[in-house]
Design a protein around this motif. Structure first.
Motif, PDB file in Angstrom:
ATOM      1  N   VAL A 102       0.858  -1.183   0.000  1.00  0.00           N
ATOM      2  CA  VAL A 102       0.000   0.000   0.000  1.00  0.00           C
ATOM      3  C   VAL A 102       0.894   1.232   0.000  1.00  0.00           C
ATOM      4  O   VAL A 102       1.769   1.382   0.864  1.00  0.00           O
ATOM      5  N   LYS A 103       0.689   2.108  -0.975  1.00  0.00           N
ATOM      6  CA  LYS A 103       1.541   3.289  -1.151  1.00  0.00           C
ATOM      7  C   LYS A 103       1.504   4.209   0.065  1.00  0.00           C
ATOM      8  O   LYS A 103       0.483   4.375   0.704  1.00  0.00           O
ATOM      9  N   LYS A 104       2.655   4.774   0.339  1.00  0.00           N
ATOM     10  CA  LYS A 104       2.834   5.797   1.378  1.00  0.00           C
ATOM     11  C   LYS A 104       2.472   5.307   2.778  1.00  0.00           C
ATOM     12  O   LYS A 104       2.036   6.086   3.628  1.00  0.00           O
ATOM     13  N   THR A 105       2.643   3.997   3.040  1.00  0.00           N
ATOM     14  CA  THR A 105       2.351   3.471   4.369  1.00  0.00           C
ATOM     15  C   THR A 105       3.594   2.975   5.098  1.00  0.00           C
ATOM     16  O   THR A 105       3.571   2.841   6.311  1.00  0.00           O
ATOM     17  N   THR A 116      15.203   2.072  19.613  1.00  0.00           N
ATOM     18  CA  THR A 116      15.118   0.980  18.638  1.00  0.00           C
ATOM     19  C   THR A 116      13.917   1.248  17.740  1.00  0.00           C
ATOM     20  O   THR A 116      12.799   1.382  18.232  1.00  0.00           O
ATOM     21  N   ALA A 117      14.184   1.303  16.463  1.00  0.00           N
ATOM     22  CA  ALA A 117      13.128   1.663  15.513  1.00  0.00           C
ATOM     23  C   ALA A 117      12.060   0.584  15.386  1.00  0.00           C
ATOM     24  O   ALA A 117      12.345  -0.606  15.522  1.00  0.00           O
ATOM     25  N   GLU A 118      10.845   1.025  15.106  1.00  0.00           N
ATOM     26  CA  GLU A 118       9.758   0.132  14.701  1.00  0.00           C
ATOM     27  C   GLU A 118       9.616   0.271  13.188  1.00  0.00           C
ATOM     28  O   GLU A 118       9.690   1.369  12.650  1.00  0.00           O
ATOM     29  N   VAL A 119       9.435  -0.849  12.522  1.00  0.00           N
ATOM     30  CA  VAL A 119       9.305  -0.885  11.069  1.00  0.00           C
ATOM     31  C   VAL A 119       7.874  -1.298  10.742  1.00  0.00           C
ATOM     32  O   VAL A 119       7.412  -2.342  11.207  1.00  0.00           O
ATOM     33  N   TRP A 120       7.167  -0.483   9.948  1.00  0.00           N
ATOM     34  CA  TRP A 120       5.758  -0.698   9.621  1.00  0.00           C
ATOM     35  C   TRP A 120       5.589  -0.987   8.141  1.00  0.00           C
ATOM     36  O   TRP A 120       6.077  -0.241   7.303  1.00  0.00           O
ATOM     37  N   LEU A 121       4.862  -2.071   7.813  1.00  0.00           N
ATOM     38  CA  LEU A 121       4.565  -2.463   6.435  1.00  0.00           C
ATOM     39  C   LEU A 121       3.059  -2.653   6.295  1.00  0.00           C
ATOM     40  O   LEU A 121       2.419  -3.177   7.208  1.00  0.00           O
ATOM     41  N   VAL A 122       2.521  -2.274   5.164  1.00  0.00           N
ATOM     42  CA  VAL A 122       1.101  -2.520   4.886  1.00  0.00           C
ATOM     43  C   VAL A 122       1.004  -3.049   3.459  1.00  0.00           C
ATOM     44  O   VAL A 122       1.572  -2.465   2.538  1.00  0.00           O
ATOM     45  N   TYR A 123       0.298  -4.168   3.299  1.00  0.00           N
ATOM     46  CA  TYR A 123       0.130  -4.716   1.956  1.00  0.00           C
ATOM     47  C   TYR A 123      -1.215  -5.417   1.826  1.00  0.00           C
ATOM     48  O   TYR A 123      -1.861  -5.734   2.813  1.00  0.00           O
ATOM     49  N   ARG A 124      -1.605  -5.629   0.567  1.00  0.00           N
ATOM     50  CA  ARG A 124      -2.871  -6.284   0.249  1.00  0.00           C
ATOM     51  C   ARG A 124      -2.627  -7.500  -0.645  1.00  0.00           C
ATOM     52  O   ARG A 124      -1.758  -7.460  -1.519  1.00  0.00           O
ATOM     53  N   TYR A 182      -1.231   3.631  16.453  1.00  0.00           N
ATOM     54  CA  TYR A 182      -0.629   3.818  15.134  1.00  0.00           C
ATOM     55  C   TYR A 182      -1.150   2.759  14.161  1.00  0.00           C
ATOM     56  O   TYR A 182      -1.488   3.057  13.010  1.00  0.00           O
ATOM     57  N   ALA A 183      -1.234   1.496  14.618  1.00  0.00           N
ATOM     58  CA  ALA A 183      -1.730   0.399  13.782  1.00  0.00           C
ATOM     59  C   ALA A 183      -3.175   0.643  13.362  1.00  0.00           C
ATOM     60  O   ALA A 183      -3.526   0.491  12.183  1.00  0.00           O
ATOM     61  N   VAL A 184      -4.016   1.013  14.307  1.00  0.00           N
ATOM     62  CA  VAL A 184      -5.429   1.272  14.001  1.00  0.00           C
ATOM     63  C   VAL A 184      -5.563   2.447  13.031  1.00  0.00           C
ATOM     64  O   VAL A 184      -6.336   2.391  12.077  1.00  0.00           O
ATOM     65  N   ASP A 185      -4.777   3.503  13.240  1.00  0.00           N
ATOM     66  CA  ASP A 185      -4.817   4.652  12.327  1.00  0.00           C
ATOM     67  C   ASP A 185      -4.382   4.253  10.921  1.00  0.00           C
ATOM     68  O   ASP A 185      -4.991   4.683   9.934  1.00  0.00           O
ATOM     69  N   LEU A 186      -3.325   3.433  10.818  1.00  0.00           N
ATOM     70  CA  LEU A 186      -2.869   2.955   9.509  1.00  0.00           C
ATOM     71  C   LEU A 186      -3.982   2.172   8.827  1.00  0.00           C
ATOM     72  O   LEU A 186      -4.237   2.339   7.629  1.00  0.00           O
TER      73      LEU A 186
END
Length: 193
Positions: A102-105, A116-124, A182-186
């Motif tokens: 998903v673009k820009k996510t 320590t960074a958190e890395v977020w990915l969203v895909y379909r 953050y997850a719910v907002d995404l």
């Protein structure tokens, strides 16, 4: 080692394919790479995808497949080591198919401000997405710890009816309220088909 502070967002930037170390390997077509630095060291995430192709198991029947994979690499000071990967696929599909990031996510955050960074990915992913809602996943890693959210996008059936939109949230998100929010907002900002 002193704790790095990021003001909730480490500086992540695009990494060029040809600038990546030969130790950073991936078997699928390169989509993009992102790099940043945190308390763990130098980090790189590589997004890959296969082209839509005839199904290896049922090519003669008009079935298709496609795969996505994201690999995370950490430099230990001497070498780049793969620490995790996220792989998903659509197999044996004879209808409209989707397998997309998903673009820009994509995001690199430090919402708990621990350096320590958190890395977020969203895909379909999905098969028959012209008639049924696609699956959507939000995946977050902090170090080696994985959190995920799974469900279906919301799809308009007619003027007054929708299908999908529901999700299951990994209970681990509740440990850090900022992660859960953050997850719910995404999800909510990307769940419309």
């Amino acid at each position: 080692m002193p704790l790095l502070t990021f003001a909730k967002r480490p500086h992540a930037k695009k990494a060029r394919k040809r600038a990546l170390s030969s130790e950073i390997t991936y078997p699928r077509k390169f989509v993009r790479a992102v790099k940043w630095k945190d308390n763990s060291g130098d980090n790189v995430v590589v997004f890959t995808r296969t082209k839509r192709s005839k199904s290896a198991s049922r090519p003669e029947e008009g079935y298709y497949e496609q795969q996505l994979e994201v690999r995370y690499f950490l430099n230990d000071g001497k070498h780049w080591r793969q620490k995790w990967n996220v792989h998903d696929q659509v197999m044996e599909c004879d209808h409209e198919m989707v397998a997309n990031y998903v673009k820009k996510t994509f995001a690199v955050t430090d919402l708990d401000e621990d350096g320590t960074a958190e890395v977020w990915l969203v895909y379909r992913t999905g098969c028959g997405v012209d008639e049924h809602p696609a699956n959507m996943k939000v995946v977050m890693y902090e170090g080696q710890t994985r959190y995920s959210m799974r469900g279906r996008v919301r799809m308009k059936i007619n003027e007054n009816k929708y299908d999908g939109g529901e999700y299951d949230l990994d209970p681990g998100f509740a440990k850090v309220p900022a992660f859960k929010q953050y997850a719910v907002d995404l999800w909510e900002s990307n769940s419309e088909n």
